[in-house]
Design a protein around this motif. Structure first.
Motif, PDB file in Angstrom:
ATOM      1  N   MET A  37     -20.590  43.288  34.572  1.00  0.00           N
ATOM      2  CA  MET A  37     -21.213  43.014  34.703  1.00  0.00           C
ATOM      3  C   MET A  37     -21.432  43.327  36.492  1.00  0.00           C
ATOM      4  SD  MET A  37     -20.577  38.904  33.439  1.00  0.00           S
ATOM      5  CE  MET A  37     -21.520  37.990  34.371  1.00  0.00           C
ATOM      6  N   ALA A  38     -20.663  43.566  36.755  1.00  0.00           N
ATOM      7  CA  ALA A  38     -20.270  44.046  38.190  1.00  0.00           C
ATOM      8  C   ALA A  38     -21.283  44.840  38.821  1.00  0.00           C
ATOM      9  CB  ALA A  38     -18.816  44.025  39.061  1.00  0.00           C
ATOM     10  N   ALA A  39     -21.054  46.815  37.631  1.00  0.00           N
ATOM     11  CA  ALA A  39     -22.233  47.022  37.671  1.00  0.00           C
ATOM     12  C   ALA A  39     -24.246  46.817  37.747  1.00  0.00           C
ATOM     13  CB  ALA A  39     -21.606  48.309  36.936  1.00  0.00           C
ATOM     14  N   ALA A  40     -24.021  45.928  36.829  1.00  0.00           N
ATOM     15  CA  ALA A  40     -25.348  45.205  36.620  1.00  0.00           C
ATOM     16  C   ALA A  40     -25.656  44.709  37.811  1.00  0.00           C
ATOM     17  CB  ALA A  40     -25.347  44.177  35.610  1.00  0.00           C
ATOM     18  N   CYS A  41     -24.992  44.069  38.596  1.00  0.00           N
ATOM     19  CA  CYS A  41     -26.125  43.736  39.372  1.00  0.00           C
ATOM     20  C   CYS A  41     -25.876  44.803  40.678  1.00  0.00           C
ATOM     21  CB  CYS A  41     -24.578  42.768  39.665  1.00  0.00           C
ATOM     22  SG  CYS A  41     -24.314  41.150  38.998  1.00  0.00           S
ATOM     23  N   VAL A  42     -24.911  45.468  41.176  1.00  0.00           N
ATOM     24  CA  VAL A  42     -25.356  46.823  41.681  1.00  0.00           C
ATOM     25  C   VAL A  42     -26.915  47.458  42.195  1.00  0.00           C
ATOM     26  CG1 VAL A  42     -23.611  48.679  42.526  1.00  0.00           C
ATOM     27  CG2 VAL A  42     -22.509  46.720  43.006  1.00  0.00           C
ATOM     28  N   ASP A  88      -4.842  35.768  21.584  1.00  0.00           N
ATOM     29  CA  ASP A  88      -3.334  35.877  22.053  1.00  0.00           C
ATOM     30  C   ASP A  88      -3.505  36.308  23.380  1.00  0.00           C
ATOM     31  OD1 ASP A  88      -4.576  38.098  22.710  1.00  0.00           O
ATOM     32  OD2 ASP A  88      -3.669  39.693  21.785  1.00  0.00           O
ATOM     33  N   GLY A  89      -3.978  35.722  24.388  1.00  0.00           N
ATOM     34  CA  GLY A  89      -3.913  35.469  25.680  1.00  0.00           C
ATOM     35  C   GLY A  89      -3.887  37.272  26.702  1.00  0.00           C
ATOM     36  N   SER A  90      -4.520  38.112  25.804  1.00  0.00           N
ATOM     37  CA  SER A  90      -4.968  39.232  26.327  1.00  0.00           C
ATOM     38  C   SER A  90      -6.172  38.870  27.279  1.00  0.00           C
ATOM     39  CB  SER A  90      -4.567  40.279  25.709  1.00  0.00           C
ATOM     40  OG  SER A  90      -5.671  40.152  24.608  1.00  0.00           O
ATOM     41  N   ILE A  91      -6.743  39.803  28.454  1.00  0.00           N
ATOM     42  CA  ILE A  91      -6.887  39.854  28.983  1.00  0.00           C
ATOM     43  C   ILE A  91      -8.317  41.168  29.064  1.00  0.00           C
ATOM     44  CG2 ILE A  91      -6.505  37.898  30.730  1.00  0.00           C
ATOM     45  CD1 ILE A  91      -5.988  40.022  32.851  1.00  0.00           C
ATOM     46  N   GLY A  92      -7.528  42.209  28.439  1.00  0.00           N
ATOM     47  CA  GLY A  92      -8.552  43.599  28.727  1.00  0.00           C
ATOM     48  C   GLY A  92      -9.742  43.433  28.136  1.00  0.00           C
ATOM     49  N   GLN A  93     -10.421  42.697  27.462  1.00  0.00           N
ATOM     50  CA  GLN A  93     -12.030  42.522  27.519  1.00  0.00           C
ATOM     51  C   GLN A  93     -12.588  41.782  28.328  1.00  0.00           C
ATOM     52  OE1 GLN A  93     -13.448  44.426  25.293  1.00  0.00           O
ATOM     53  NE2 GLN A  93     -14.962  43.925  26.652  1.00  0.00           N
ATOM     54  N   ASN A  94     -11.508  41.164  28.934  1.00  0.00           N
ATOM     55  CA  ASN A  94     -12.663  40.331  30.082  1.00  0.00           C
ATOM     56  C   ASN A  94     -12.366  40.596  31.509  1.00  0.00           C
ATOM     57  OD1 ASN A  94     -10.170  37.660  29.728  1.00  0.00           O
ATOM     58  ND2 ASN A  94     -12.294  37.270  28.827  1.00  0.00           N
ATOM     59  N   MET A  95     -11.794  41.781  31.488  1.00  0.00           N
ATOM     60  CA  MET A  95     -11.533  42.984  32.808  1.00  0.00           C
ATOM     61  C   MET A  95     -13.222  43.924  32.553  1.00  0.00           C
ATOM     62  SD  MET A  95      -9.383  41.848  35.210  1.00  0.00           S
ATOM     63  CE  MET A  95      -9.385  44.186  36.163  1.00  0.00           C
ATOM     64  N   VAL A  96     -13.094  44.697  31.675  1.00  0.00           N
ATOM     65  CA  VAL A  96     -14.278  45.503  30.998  1.00  0.00           C
ATOM     66  C   VAL A  96     -15.411  44.489  30.761  1.00  0.00           C
ATOM     67  CG1 VAL A  96     -15.436  45.779  28.743  1.00  0.00           C
ATOM     68  CG2 VAL A  96     -12.991  46.497  29.201  1.00  0.00           C
ATOM     69  N   THR A  97     -14.986  43.145  30.619  1.00  0.00           N
ATOM     70  CA  THR A  97     -16.529  42.833  30.995  1.00  0.00           C
ATOM     71  C   THR A  97     -16.751  42.259  32.460  1.00  0.00           C
ATOM     72  OG1 THR A  97     -16.431  41.503  28.794  1.00  0.00           O
ATOM     73  CG2 THR A  97     -17.765  39.994  30.557  1.00  0.00           C
ATOM     74  N   ALA A  98     -16.031  42.193  33.287  1.00  0.00           N
ATOM     75  CA  ALA A  98     -16.624  42.235  34.607  1.00  0.00           C
ATOM     76  C   ALA A  98     -16.902  43.174  35.474  1.00  0.00           C
ATOM     77  CB  ALA A  98     -15.118  42.160  35.311  1.00  0.00           C
ATOM     78  N   ARG A  99     -16.140  44.482  35.062  1.00  0.00           N
ATOM     79  CA  ARG A  99     -17.030  45.605  35.280  1.00  0.00           C
ATOM     80  C   ARG A  99     -18.140  46.106  35.054  1.00  0.00           C
ATOM     81  NH1 ARG A  99     -11.504  47.505  34.335  1.00  0.00           N
ATOM     82  NH2 ARG A  99     -11.693  47.868  32.343  1.00  0.00           N
ATOM     83  N   MET A 120     -12.936  36.949  36.573  1.00  0.00           N
ATOM     84  CA  MET A 120     -14.717  36.897  36.257  1.00  0.00           C
ATOM     85  C   MET A 120     -14.908  38.089  36.725  1.00  0.00           C
ATOM     86  SD  MET A 120     -15.663  33.755  38.946  1.00  0.00           S
ATOM     87  CE  MET A 120     -17.231  34.034  38.437  1.00  0.00           C
ATOM     88  N   VAL A 121     -16.382  38.031  36.902  1.00  0.00           N
ATOM     89  CA  VAL A 121     -17.082  39.022  37.976  1.00  0.00           C
ATOM     90  C   VAL A 121     -16.140  39.431  39.173  1.00  0.00           C
ATOM     91  CG1 VAL A 121     -19.063  37.973  38.607  1.00  0.00           C
ATOM     92  CG2 VAL A 121     -19.065  40.575  37.940  1.00  0.00           C
ATOM     93  N   CYS A 122     -15.528  39.060  39.959  1.00  0.00           N
ATOM     94  CA  CYS A 122     -15.211  39.290  40.910  1.00  0.00           C
ATOM     95  C   CYS A 122     -14.011  39.874  41.702  1.00  0.00           C
ATOM     96  CB  CYS A 122     -15.147  37.587  41.655  1.00  0.00           C
ATOM     97  SG  CYS A 122     -16.491  36.621  42.192  1.00  0.00           S
ATOM     98  N   ALA A 123     -13.376  39.704  39.810  1.00  0.00           N
ATOM     99  CA  ALA A 123     -12.204  41.384  39.687  1.00  0.00           C
ATOM    100  C   ALA A 123     -12.783  42.703  40.024  1.00  0.00           C
ATOM    101  CB  ALA A 123     -11.552  40.806  38.223  1.00  0.00           C
ATOM    102  N   ALA A 124     -14.247  43.037  39.366  1.00  0.00           N
ATOM    103  CA  ALA A 124     -14.563  44.327  39.727  1.00  0.00           C
ATOM    104  C   ALA A 124     -15.834  44.090  40.915  1.00  0.00           C
ATOM    105  CB  ALA A 124     -14.903  44.551  38.549  1.00  0.00           C
ATOM    106  N   TRP A 125     -15.785  43.407  41.731  1.00  0.00           N
ATOM    107  CA  TRP A 125     -16.552  43.121  42.654  1.00  0.00           C
ATOM    108  C   TRP A 125     -16.461  44.438  43.782  1.00  0.00           C
ATOM    109  CZ3 TRP A 125     -21.140  41.307  42.205  1.00  0.00           C
ATOM    110  CH2 TRP A 125     -22.338  40.787  42.821  1.00  0.00           C
ATOM    111  N   PRO A 126     -17.712  44.949  44.011  1.00  0.00           N
ATOM    112  CA  PRO A 126     -17.464  46.419  45.352  1.00  0.00           C
ATOM    113  C   PRO A 126     -17.323  46.229  46.369  1.00  0.00           C
ATOM    114  CG  PRO A 126     -19.293  47.071  44.682  1.00  0.00           C
ATOM    115  CD  PRO A 126     -18.902  44.952  43.734  1.00  0.00           C
ATOM    116  N   TYR A 127     -18.256  45.224  46.638  1.00  0.00           N
ATOM    117  CA  TYR A 127     -18.348  44.687  48.377  1.00  0.00           C
ATOM    118  C   TYR A 127     -17.093  43.357  48.855  1.00  0.00           C
ATOM    119  CZ  TYR A 127     -22.677  46.416  46.613  1.00  0.00           C
ATOM    120  OH  TYR A 127     -23.755  47.373  46.183  1.00  0.00           O
ATOM    121  N   PRO A 128     -16.932  43.883  49.388  1.00  0.00           N
ATOM    122  CA  PRO A 128     -15.852  42.933  50.313  1.00  0.00           C
ATOM    123  C   PRO A 128     -16.654  41.907  51.092  1.00  0.00           C
ATOM    124  CG  PRO A 128     -16.697  44.946  52.217  1.00  0.00           C
ATOM    125  CD  PRO A 128     -16.637  45.493  50.997  1.00  0.00           C
ATOM    126  N   PRO A 129     -16.204  40.938  51.605  1.00  0.00           N
ATOM    127  CA  PRO A 129     -17.021  39.663  51.686  1.00  0.00           C
ATOM    128  C   PRO A 129     -16.987  40.428  53.184  1.00  0.00           C
ATOM    129  CG  PRO A 129     -15.114  39.161  51.208  1.00  0.00           C
ATOM    130  CD  PRO A 129     -14.675  40.042  50.804  1.00  0.00           C
TER     131      PRO A 129
END
Length: 496
Positions: free
Chosen positions: A170-175, A157-168, A402-411
């Motif tokens: 994945m980012a948390a796992a990398c940290v 349906d075009g929603s991205i709620g689950q994508n945001m959950v996945t991004a958070r 993608m995962v970068c939407a939740a990436w905690p570190y600035p460049p």
């Protein structure tokens, strides 16, 4: 080696005109042998050319603190096949992010013409973070290793709620699992590592052949270290827009798919094709869109695949992957034919989870560290909605979070502006139809480089141009430049 007259004749025959030549870093007497600080040993991998050897270069983990912790970047070499005419080292810069060229001296390097293999030591490397260099791992869930998670597709349906959950997640796992190194993996870091490789090789200047993401690495290296470059070939070129960087590359799939899908449609409707899916090219696009929508509503179980069902987004991802090369068209056609009958082909083979963990970690960290990504979900929702309306084949993925939407570190580094400042020693080569690095984006790099570059555009379809299409005009133009330093004096187009 092809003579200058013969090379010009090939260009004239294919182009319908003779392409005048200009000189760029002309050939000269062989320079003195370099003084290298490296200890070369047999490479660990099997099946390599027996001449290939490997070494390790120590580089700072954090270039802001060069005296601090060091990490290893593993490199490889096949020496010049004719030392008397050796010019220097040709670095094979891999795509990705997440790609390695460590085995390339034994692989695609051996497709180079003899004149080039005589002129250069062929050098490969595993970029920082990628094994066997000092490596990183995010410890992602198995399901998050699917390509459709790193390049995220919206819900039907075009929603991205689950994508945001996945991004958070994945980012948390990398940290949690990635260690300090994940903060120091970026294109600028890779470019600085390349200059450490140059120095360790004992070379005053470095030639390079960069492909895909490697074109951006090569452009950044040429900007940061312009007078350390010799002859630079950039093949399948990324838009260097410093305000977007990888965000722009993801968005470019909209254009790339629109450029390339008609070629699949023509192939998939050709009479006599055993994988034919439609009677005419005009029927293929609506057929694909209907099938994807049907699979959105009624996925087909697909044991052994990741994910283990064929839904609309898996079909779309397969389409995206298949447009990278006409040689992959049959895989998409067979999936379409099977799905229309409610079945699936055998699950595609995938690398081990360990290999995928490493590659995915390097890809994600590079993309997220190169440029700041928006954090508000609303910005992605708006982009996805527009994209779905204008480019239904890609269904909003190129504008998604993608995962970068939740990436905690600035460049850590400001993106590098690519400019026309520096030596005129760059040759761009580009297919007209490229799903991942479309011609429109390549022209942005061409414009940014100005008089530093000349561009060869090849009338071909697929990702990767030099030595990939059998186009004599394009291949001979690039080979002649690497062997002699001579480029066309203006941009040229190579017909079929």
């Amino acid at each position: 080696m092809r003579t200058r007259a013969a090379w010009t004749a090939v260009s004239a025959a294919v182009l319908g005109l003779a392409a005048p030549l200009s000189m760029s870093a002309p050939a000269s007497a062989a320079p003195p042998a370099p003084v290298s600080s490296l200890h070369w040993t047999r490479c660990a991998d099997t099946g390599l050319d027996p001449r290939q050897e490997c070494a390790s270069v120590k580089v700072p983990m954090d270039y802001a603190h060069p005296g601090g912790r060091k990490i290893d970047v593993v490199i490889s070499r096949i020496p010049s096949e004719k030392p008397a005419v050796r010019r220097g080292a040709l670095l094979l810069i891999p795509g990705g992010p997440g790609g390695s060229s460590l085995d390339d001296p034994s692989g695609k390097g051996q497709k180079l013409p003899q004149s080039v293999r005589d002129a250069y030591d062929l050098i490969g490397f595993a970029p920082r973070g990628l094994a066997p260099s000092t490596s990183v791992n995010c410890g992602l869930d198995h399901g998050d290793l699917a390509v459709s998670k790193l390049r995220p597709w919206p819900a039907p349906d075009g929603s991205i709620g689950q994508n945001m959950v996945t991004a958070r997640r994945m980012a948390a796992a990398c940290v949690r699992n990635g260690g300090e190194l994940i903060r120091h993996i970026s294109t600028v870091d890779e470019a600085r590592d390349i200059d450490r490789i140059r120095a360790a090789l004992g070379e005053r200047g470095l030639s390079a052949w960069g492909v895909s993401y490697g074109t951006y690495v090569g452009a950044v290296y040429s900007q940061l270290f312009p007078h350390r470059t010799d002859r630079i070939v950039l093949d399948s070129n990324d838009d260097p827009d410093p305000t977007r960087v990888s965000r722009g590359w993801l968005a470019a799939y909209e254009t790339g798919v629109e450029d390339s899908f008609p070629e699949f449609a023509k192939w998939a409707s050709t009479p006599g094709n055993p994988d034919r899916v439609a009677a005419s090219a005009a029927e293929v696009r609506p057929l694909f869109l209907r099938l994807a929508a049907h699979l959105d509503r009624a996925p087909i179980p697909w044991p052994g695949a990741n994910p283990e069902e064929l839904d609309g987004n898996v079909l779309r991802q397969t389409m995206l992957d298949s447009l990278f090369s006409p040689s992959r068209f049959p895989a998409l056609a067979r999936l379409i034919r099977a799905a229309r009958h409610g079945t699936v082909p055998p699950a595609p083979t995938a690398p081990s989870d360990a290999a995928q963990q490493n590659v995915t970690a390097v890809a994600a960290t590079t993309i997220c560290n190169d440029v700041a990504w928006p954090k508000p979900a609303a910005e992605y929702r708006r982009g996805v909605a527009r994209s779905r309306e204008e480019h239904p084949l890609t269904a909003g993925m190129p504008r998604n979070a993608m995962v970068c939407a939740a990436w905690p570190y600035p460049p850590e580094h400001a993106p590098v502006w690519i400019t026309a400042q520096g030596p005129s020693n760059i040759l761009l080569v580009q297919n007209e139809r490229d799903v991942a690095t479309p011609l429109s984006g390549a022209m942005k790099l061409r414009d940014a480089l100005g008089t530093r570059a000349v561009m060869v555009t090849v009338d071909s379809t697929g990702h990767g141009s030099y030595l990939a299409n059998g186009n004599a005009c394009g291949d001979d133009t690039v080979s002649h430049f690497l062997a002699t330093g001579e480029r066309p004096d203006r941009d040229i187009r190579c017909a079929v």
